[in-house]
Design a protein around this motif. Structure first.
Motif, PDB file in Angstrom:
ATOM      1  N   PHE A  48       0.838  -1.206   0.000  1.00 19.28           N
ATOM      2  CA  PHE A  48       0.000   0.000   0.000  1.00 19.28           C
ATOM      3  C   PHE A  48       0.868   1.249   0.000  1.00 19.28           C
ATOM      4  CE2 PHE A  48      -2.367   3.437   1.938  1.00 19.28           C
ATOM      5  CZ  PHE A  48      -3.620   3.331   1.360  1.00 19.28           C
ATOM      6  N   ASN A  49       1.921   1.236   0.799  1.00 19.87           N
ATOM      7  CA  ASN A  49       2.776   2.422   0.928  1.00 19.87           C
ATOM      8  C   ASN A  49       3.537   2.721  -0.360  1.00 19.87           C
ATOM      9  OD1 ASN A  49       1.843   2.546   3.515  1.00 19.87           O
ATOM     10  ND2 ASN A  49       3.739   1.862   4.480  1.00 19.87           N
ATOM     11  N   VAL A  50       3.897   1.691  -1.104  1.00 22.19           N
ATOM     12  CA  VAL A  50       4.568   1.906  -2.384  1.00 22.19           C
ATOM     13  C   VAL A  50       3.627   2.608  -3.368  1.00 22.19           C
ATOM     14  CG1 VAL A  50       5.473   0.728  -4.424  1.00 22.19           C
ATOM     15  CG2 VAL A  50       6.243   0.051  -2.151  1.00 22.19           C
ATOM     16  N   LEU A  51       2.356   2.205  -3.366  1.00 23.63           N
ATOM     17  CA  LEU A  51       1.395   2.754  -4.313  1.00 23.63           C
ATOM     18  C   LEU A  51       0.911   4.150  -3.922  1.00 23.63           C
ATOM     19  CD1 LEU A  51      -0.807  -0.400  -5.045  1.00 23.63           C
ATOM     20  CD2 LEU A  51       0.778   0.717  -6.617  1.00 23.63           C
ATOM     21  N   HIS A  52       0.764   4.400  -2.628  1.00 25.40           N
ATOM     22  CA  HIS A  52       0.094   5.623  -2.186  1.00 25.40           C
ATOM     23  C   HIS A  52       0.959   6.512  -1.304  1.00 25.40           C
ATOM     24  CE1 HIS A  52      -3.652   3.811  -3.626  1.00 25.40           C
ATOM     25  NE2 HIS A  52      -3.293   2.708  -3.015  1.00 25.40           N
ATOM     26  N   GLY A  53       2.231   6.172  -1.159  1.00 21.62           N
ATOM     27  CA  GLY A  53       3.080   6.826  -0.182  1.00 21.62           C
ATOM     28  C   GLY A  53       3.292   8.311  -0.372  1.00 21.62           C
ATOM     29  N   ARG A  54       2.941   8.860  -1.535  1.00 18.71           N
ATOM     30  CA  ARG A  54       3.113  10.300  -1.728  1.00 18.71           C
ATOM     31  C   ARG A  54       2.200  11.081  -0.792  1.00 18.71           C
ATOM     32  NH1 ARG A  54       0.686  14.395  -4.118  1.00 18.71           N
ATOM     33  NH2 ARG A  54      -0.964  13.088  -4.979  1.00 18.71           N
ATOM     34  N   TYR A  55       0.978  10.552  -0.570  1.00 17.72           N
ATOM     35  CA  TYR A  55       0.024  11.303   0.247  1.00 17.72           C
ATOM     36  C   TYR A  55      -0.572  10.488   1.392  1.00 17.72           C
ATOM     37  CZ  TYR A  55      -3.426   8.824  -2.613  1.00 17.72           C
ATOM     38  OH  TYR A  55      -4.152   7.842  -3.245  1.00 17.72           O
ATOM     39  N   ARG A  56      -0.235   9.170   1.457  1.00 14.48           N
ATOM     40  CA  ARG A  56      -0.821   8.365   2.526  1.00 14.48           C
ATOM     41  C   ARG A  56       0.040   7.140   2.795  1.00 14.48           C
ATOM     42  NH1 ARG A  56      -6.712   5.329   2.092  1.00 14.48           N
ATOM     43  NH2 ARG A  56      -6.780   4.469   4.211  1.00 14.48           N
ATOM     44  N   LEU A  57       0.236   6.840   4.081  1.00 17.36           N
ATOM     45  CA  LEU A  57       0.941   5.639   4.512  1.00 17.36           C
ATOM     46  C   LEU A  57       0.032   4.846   5.442  1.00 17.36           C
ATOM     47  CD1 LEU A  57       4.367   7.296   5.419  1.00 17.36           C
ATOM     48  CD2 LEU A  57       3.925   5.873   3.397  1.00 17.36           C
ATOM     49  N   MET A  58       0.294   3.553   5.524  1.00 15.47           N
ATOM     50  CA  MET A  58      -0.502   2.706   6.404  1.00 15.47           C
ATOM     51  C   MET A  58       0.412   1.787   7.208  1.00 15.47           C
ATOM     52  SD  MET A  58      -3.673   0.187   5.426  1.00 15.47           S
ATOM     53  CE  MET A  58      -4.548   1.572   4.669  1.00 15.47           C
ATOM     54  N   TYR A  59       0.136   1.722   8.504  1.00 10.44           N
ATOM     55  CA  TYR A  59       0.876   0.843   9.410  1.00 10.44           C
ATOM     56  C   TYR A  59      -0.118   0.008  10.203  1.00 10.44           C
ATOM     57  CZ  TYR A  59       5.395   3.063   8.565  1.00 10.44           C
ATOM     58  OH  TYR A  59       6.562   3.501   7.979  1.00 10.44           O
ATOM     59  N   LEU A  60       0.360  -1.105  10.745  1.00  8.83           N
ATOM     60  CA  LEU A  60      -0.473  -2.001  11.536  1.00  8.83           C
ATOM     61  C   LEU A  60       0.132  -2.170  12.922  1.00  8.83           C
ATOM     62  CD1 LEU A  60      -1.182  -4.748   8.854  1.00  8.83           C
ATOM     63  CD2 LEU A  60      -2.679  -2.861   9.524  1.00  8.83           C
ATOM     64  N   ALA A  61      -0.739  -2.172  13.929  1.00 10.83           N
ATOM     65  CA  ALA A  61      -0.297  -2.357  15.308  1.00 10.83           C
ATOM     66  C   ALA A  61      -1.296  -3.241  16.032  1.00 10.83           C
ATOM     67  CB  ALA A  61      -0.170  -1.013  16.017  1.00 10.83           C
ATOM     68  N   LYS A  62      -0.907  -4.483  16.298  1.00 10.41           N
ATOM     69  CA  LYS A  62      -1.770  -5.429  17.021  1.00 10.41           C
ATOM     70  C   LYS A  62      -3.146  -5.548  16.374  1.00 10.41           C
ATOM     71  CE  LYS A  62       0.555  -4.638  21.439  1.00 10.41           C
ATOM     72  NZ  LYS A  62       0.413  -4.208  22.856  1.00 10.41           N
ATOM     73  N   GLY A  63      -3.150  -5.635  15.066  1.00 12.43           N
ATOM     74  CA  GLY A  63      -4.396  -5.800  14.337  1.00 12.43           C
ATOM     75  C   GLY A  63      -5.134  -4.515  14.039  1.00 12.43           C
ATOM     76  N   GLU A  64      -4.701  -3.398  14.612  1.00 16.38           N
ATOM     77  CA  GLU A  64      -5.348  -2.107  14.353  1.00 16.38           C
ATOM     78  C   GLU A  64      -4.592  -1.353  13.264  1.00 16.38           C
ATOM     79  OE1 GLU A  64      -8.127  -1.260  15.600  1.00 16.38           O
ATOM     80  OE2 GLU A  64      -8.319  -2.818  17.138  1.00 16.38           O
ATOM     81  N   LYS A  65      -5.334  -0.595  12.487  1.00 11.45           N
ATOM     82  CA  LYS A  65      -4.755   0.141  11.376  1.00 11.45           C
ATOM     83  C   LYS A  65      -4.427   1.574  11.797  1.00 11.45           C
ATOM     84  CE  LYS A  65      -7.442   1.562   8.119  1.00 11.45           C
ATOM     85  NZ  LYS A  65      -8.355   1.695   6.959  1.00 11.45           N
ATOM     86  N   VAL A  66      -3.258   2.048  11.368  1.00  7.66           N
ATOM     87  CA  VAL A  66      -2.867   3.440  11.579  1.00  7.66           C
ATOM     88  C   VAL A  66      -2.632   4.069  10.210  1.00  7.66           C
ATOM     89  CG1 VAL A  66      -1.182   5.008  12.596  1.00  7.66           C
ATOM     90  CG2 VAL A  66      -1.801   2.893  13.803  1.00  7.66           C
ATOM     91  N   ASP A  67      -3.425   5.079   9.875  1.00  7.56           N
ATOM     92  CA  ASP A  67      -3.281   5.822   8.625  1.00  7.56           C
ATOM     93  C   ASP A  67      -2.503   7.097   8.881  1.00  7.56           C
ATOM     94  OD1 ASP A  67      -4.481   4.542   6.353  1.00  7.56           O
ATOM     95  OD2 ASP A  67      -6.424   4.791   7.333  1.00  7.56           O
ATOM     96  N   ILE A  68      -1.562   7.400   7.999  1.00 11.70           N
ATOM     97  CA  ILE A  68      -0.827   8.657   8.067  1.00 11.70           C
ATOM     98  C   ILE A  68      -1.099   9.417   6.781  1.00 11.70           C
ATOM     99  CG2 ILE A  68       1.408   9.769   8.339  1.00 11.70           C
ATOM    100  CD1 ILE A  68       1.104   6.130   9.234  1.00 11.70           C
TER     101      ILE A  68
END
Length: 215
Positions: A48-68
């Motif tokens: 996901f980060n490769v495709l959208h990293g210019r304006y959005r990143l995504m991380y995972l923490a214990k099954g929860e999603k963190v959008d930047i």
């Protein structure tokens, strides 16, 4: 969003447990944010980060999603915020936060509750000030973008119709109706530019929103 609602006199029916976390930063701070998240043990969604990293990143923490979101919030509509981050501590200014909900083309009940909670979370005004929801900010952005205007005004009509089903507190409900009317009046009064008027002529014959891609 829940940060503001929990600190205000918001009816319990509009409060919910926080789910996924949304963070906002600028492109100049992107690397620092990534390093910080990885030091905390969060795992990047690499594809996901490769495709959208210019304006959005995504991380995972214990099954929860963190959008930047970087410089802009780009979902059904694009909302630029790089010059807004310094206006209020902890979160985006309240008007910008509310727009992240009102720009959703297909509102869920959760989105409706969040939007109504934000409308009750702080006093309203006509300028940027910490802890104040700037009605003119919303009206000005909608006057520049017919597509955003179309989605937001449609959602405001939905909220007017659904508020009584979601808010049991009569005093809060009366305040919500007053604020929905105040926002609608500000939107109608804002002078629309030629780009807005030209797009309004085309109307719904051309789709005015994007369908956000989710992994």
């Amino acid at each position: 969003m829940q940060f503001h609602a929990a600190r205000a006199q918001v009816p319990p029916s509009l409060l919910r447990q926080p789910g996924d976390l949304d963070l906002f930063t600028t492109s100049s701070q992107r690397r620092r944010v990534q390093q910080w998240l990885e030091e905390l043990g969060l795992l990047p969604n690499k594809s996901f980060n490769v495709l959208h990293g210019r304006y959005r990143l995504m991380y995972l923490a214990k099954g929860e999603k963190v959008d930047i979101f970087i410089d802009e919030f780009q979902m059904c509509h694009r909302l630029a915020f790089s010059d807004r981050l310094a206006l209020q501590p902890v979160t985006l200014p309240l008007a910008d936060l509310l727009l992240t909900k009102l720009q959703i083309v297909e509102l869920t009940e959760k989105d409706m509750r969040d939007a109504l909670a934000l409308m009750l979370a702080a006093p309203w005004g006509t300028h940027d000030e910490p802890g104040l929801l700037n009605v003119n900010r919303i009206a000005t952005l909608l006057a520049r973008d017919w597509g955003l205007w179309k989605t937001v005004t449609t959602n405001l009509a939905v909220l007017r119709g659904r508020a009584a089903l979601l808010v049991e507190d009569h005093e809060a409900l009366a305040l919500l109706h007053d604020r929905l009317l105040q926002l609608q009046e500000a939107i109608e009064a804002a002078r629309k530019g030629w780009r807005w008027r030209w797009r309004a002529i085309i109307g719904e014959r051309v789709r005015w929103y994007e369908l956000p891609e989710e992994p």
